[in-house]
Design an enzyme around this catalytic site. Structure first.
Site, short mmCIF file in Angstrom:
data_model
loop_
_atom_site.label_atom_id
_atom_site.label_comp_id
_atom_site.label_asym_id
_atom_site.label_seq_id
_atom_site.Cartn_x
_atom_site.Cartn_y
_atom_site.Cartn_z
N GLY A 180 18.84 -7.06 -6.43
CA GLY A 180 18.68 -7.12 -8.01
C GLY A 180 19.92 -7.86 -8.49
O GLY A 180 20.81 -7.97 -8.07
N HIS A 218 22.43 0.53 -12.01
CA HIS A 218 23.44 -0.32 -11.54
C HIS A 218 23.38 -1.87 -12.60
O HIS A 218 24.22 -2.32 -13.35
CB HIS A 218 23.63 -0.58 -10.46
CG HIS A 218 24.73 -1.67 -9.86
ND1 HIS A 218 25.96 -1.23 -9.26
CD2 HIS A 218 24.97 -2.87 -10.06
CE1 HIS A 218 26.87 -2.35 -9.17
NE2 HIS A 218 25.89 -3.39 -9.54
N GLU A 219 22.14 -2.39 -12.35
CA GLU A 219 21.83 -3.71 -12.89
C GLU A 219 21.81 -3.64 -14.60
O GLU A 219 22.23 -4.62 -15.16
CB GLU A 219 20.66 -4.46 -12.45
CG GLU A 219 20.83 -4.80 -10.88
CD GLU A 219 21.87 -5.66 -10.54
OE1 GLU A 219 22.72 -6.22 -11.64
OE2 GLU A 219 22.29 -5.54 -9.49
N HIS A 222 25.28 -3.84 -16.21
CA HIS A 222 25.76 -5.03 -16.14
C HIS A 222 25.20 -5.80 -17.59
O HIS A 222 25.86 -6.26 -18.24
CB HIS A 222 25.29 -5.93 -15.09
CG HIS A 222 26.18 -5.67 -13.94
ND1 HIS A 222 27.46 -5.70 -13.77
CD2 HIS A 222 25.91 -5.80 -12.45
CE1 HIS A 222 27.92 -5.57 -12.56
NE2 HIS A 222 26.62 -5.21 -11.81
N TRP A 230 35.53 -2.51 -9.30
CA TRP A 230 36.60 -3.03 -8.99
C TRP A 230 36.89 -4.54 -9.57
O TRP A 230 37.77 -5.23 -9.28
CB TRP A 230 36.46 -3.46 -7.27
CG TRP A 230 35.41 -4.65 -6.89
CD1 TRP A 230 35.54 -5.90 -6.91
CD2 TRP A 230 33.96 -4.22 -6.87
NE1 TRP A 230 34.31 -6.30 -6.42
CE2 TRP A 230 33.49 -5.59 -6.58
CE3 TRP A 230 32.94 -3.13 -7.00
CZ2 TRP A 230 31.96 -5.75 -6.35
CZ3 TRP A 230 31.83 -3.39 -6.58
CH2 TRP A 230 31.10 -4.40 -6.27
N ASP A 238 38.16 -3.74 -14.19
CA ASP A 238 36.93 -3.87 -14.83
C ASP A 238 37.05 -3.54 -16.36
O ASP A 238 36.10 -3.55 -17.20
CB ASP A 238 35.97 -2.77 -14.49
CG ASP A 238 36.42 -1.38 -14.74
OD1 ASP A 238 37.41 -1.16 -15.02
OD2 ASP A 238 35.62 -0.46 -14.20
N ASP A 279 22.12 5.14 -2.88
CA ASP A 279 21.80 5.68 -4.46
C ASP A 279 21.98 7.28 -4.28
O ASP A 279 22.43 7.65 -5.26
CB ASP A 279 20.24 5.72 -4.39
CG ASP A 279 19.86 4.27 -5.12
OD1 ASP A 279 20.54 3.43 -5.20
OD2 ASP A 279 18.51 4.08 -5.26
#
Length: 410
Positions: A180, A218-219, A222, A230, A238, A279
């Site tokens: 992804g 997760h995506e 973003h 990290w 971050d 996961d």
């Protein structure tokens, strides 16, 4: 020679099928360049918007309309139920309802953040017509890569719906090492959204290490402005105060205290959704990450317009790309009740939220016809839906400004 090639292929394919979790975000920006050499994905800003008179109340649920573009070929086969399972996984994790949140180590329990962000499949398409929030399109592309072709109808994909009304999620067959990738706040409207490999989309009958729908979690992190934990650099930052510094990403399912970059006795926060662990071994956002994500909806922030999107309303309103969501902040729908289970077979339960002033709920089909009327005189109502045909339905409250909820009858 042909036999040798066949043998080599038989050895190589299993390696491909055991793909590791990869996220081609800012750490791999070279993979996402436009043909003219310019960056397709802008850098993620560390800005946390705050202090505005219309800042988002920290306890207010944010609802994001979603459209899922499924690019089908001879390989891809995604059912509606698989889509529903992915939406439920998002709501589980962003809402902090995941049972494995109890597994957060004691050293990090004090910084756990529940974002109070909810995702719903869109009810209205950009033309104002009823929609399931699921778009299927056949393609002759056997596998998409990182060049964003999946986001353009002219290139074998499907065009984005306007980003001020929808979170676009594209699902298709991706190169095997790519699970992804996501745009970040401020990306062009034509590419705004998240792309997911169909292998990791949803939670139904998913083998392997990525079977809980958390690549999408997760995506979308973003997409809501979060960096990798990290900081996309060796011992990077971050921009979030309550996530510890760590050397790089973690793989698999670590245990115990893993200390890198001179971080304190707590070690790496490898169970964070913005690391790259399996996961089953990532299950938390922090309070700082929660604030960062929610800040994207404040006045003047990149995702503000979504707060007053018409995509969850009644049919008939054209949702064009020039619509100014910022002028409609006062019209934000308020979540007044919850419906579960979704999907359902014979009955649904409706919980009226504290402070709501609902006296009646009406169930509509997707073309706007009233099917059931439910009087409300207590905090919970159980509704018999056995007489309804299989399909999607909307529930509207008689309370002005209340959001419209939806359920699926199997």
């Amino acid at each position: 020679m042909r036999r040798i090639i066949a043998v080599l292929f038989s050895l190589f394919v299993p390696i491909l099928m055991k793909a590791q979790k990869t996220c081609h975000q800012s750490g791999s920006i070279s993979y996402t360049l436009h043909s003219d050499g310019t960056n397709a994905v802008p850098a993620i800003s560390n800005t946390i918007y705050s202090g505005n008179s219309q800042s988002i109340n920290a306890n207010r649920e944010i609802i994001i309309p979603v459209v899922v573009h499924i690019l089908t070929n001879s390989i891809t086969s995604i059912s509606d139920e698989q889509v529903y399972s992915q939406i439920e996984a998002l709501n589980r994790d962003f809402g902090g309802r995941n049972a494995d949140l109890a597994n957060v180590p004691e050293r990090f329990k004090g910084v756990v953040g529940k974002s109070l962000i909810r995702f719903e499949l869109a009810k209205i398409d950009p033309a104002g017509n009823p929609t399931s929030g699921i778009v299927r399109k056949k393609t002759n592309i056997s596998m998409f890569s990182l060049d964003d072709r999946i986001k353009y109808s002219s290139k074998g994909g499907d065009d984005a719906w306007t980003k001020d009304h929808y979170l676009n999620i594209w699902v298709g067959s991706l190169l095997n090492s790519v699970l992804g990738y996501a745009s970040v706040p401020g990306a062009p409207a034509s590419t705004d959204g998240v792309v997911l490999n169909e292998m990791v989309f949803g939670t139904i009958n998913k083998p392997g290490s990525y079977n809980m729908g958390r690549v999408a979690v997760h995506e979308i992190g973003h997409w809501l402005g979060l960096k990798h934990i990290w900081g996309d650099g060796y011992c990077g930052d971050d921009g979030i105060d309550d996530t510890p510094s760590q050397k790089s990403y973690n793989r698999g399912c670590p245990s115990g205290v893993v200390q890198t970059c001179g971080n304190d006795a707590k070690g790496d926060m490898y169970m964070n959704f913005m690391d790259l662990t399996d996961d089953a071994c990532m299950f938390m956002f922090t309070e700082g990450q929660k604030r960062k994500m929610r800040s994207q909806f404040e006045t003047g922030a990149p995702r503000q317009a979504l707060l007053s999107s018409g995509a969850l309303g009644a049919p008939g309103t054209v949702l064009d790309a020039n619509w100014n969501g910022a002028s409609k902040v006062s019209e934000i729908a308020v979540s007044a009740f919850k419906v579960y289970p979704v999907p359902a077979t014979s009955e649904i339960t409706i919980d009226v939220l504290s402070g709501s002033k609902i006296t009646q709920l009406t169930v509509y089909n997707m073309i706007g016809q009233a099917m059931l009327t439910v009087p409300v005189n207590k905090a919970r109502a159980v509704v018999d839906i056995s007489g309804l045909r299989a399909g999607q339905y909307m529930i509207r409250a008689d309370q002005p400004g209340a959001s419209i909820e939806r359920f699926v009858k199997l």
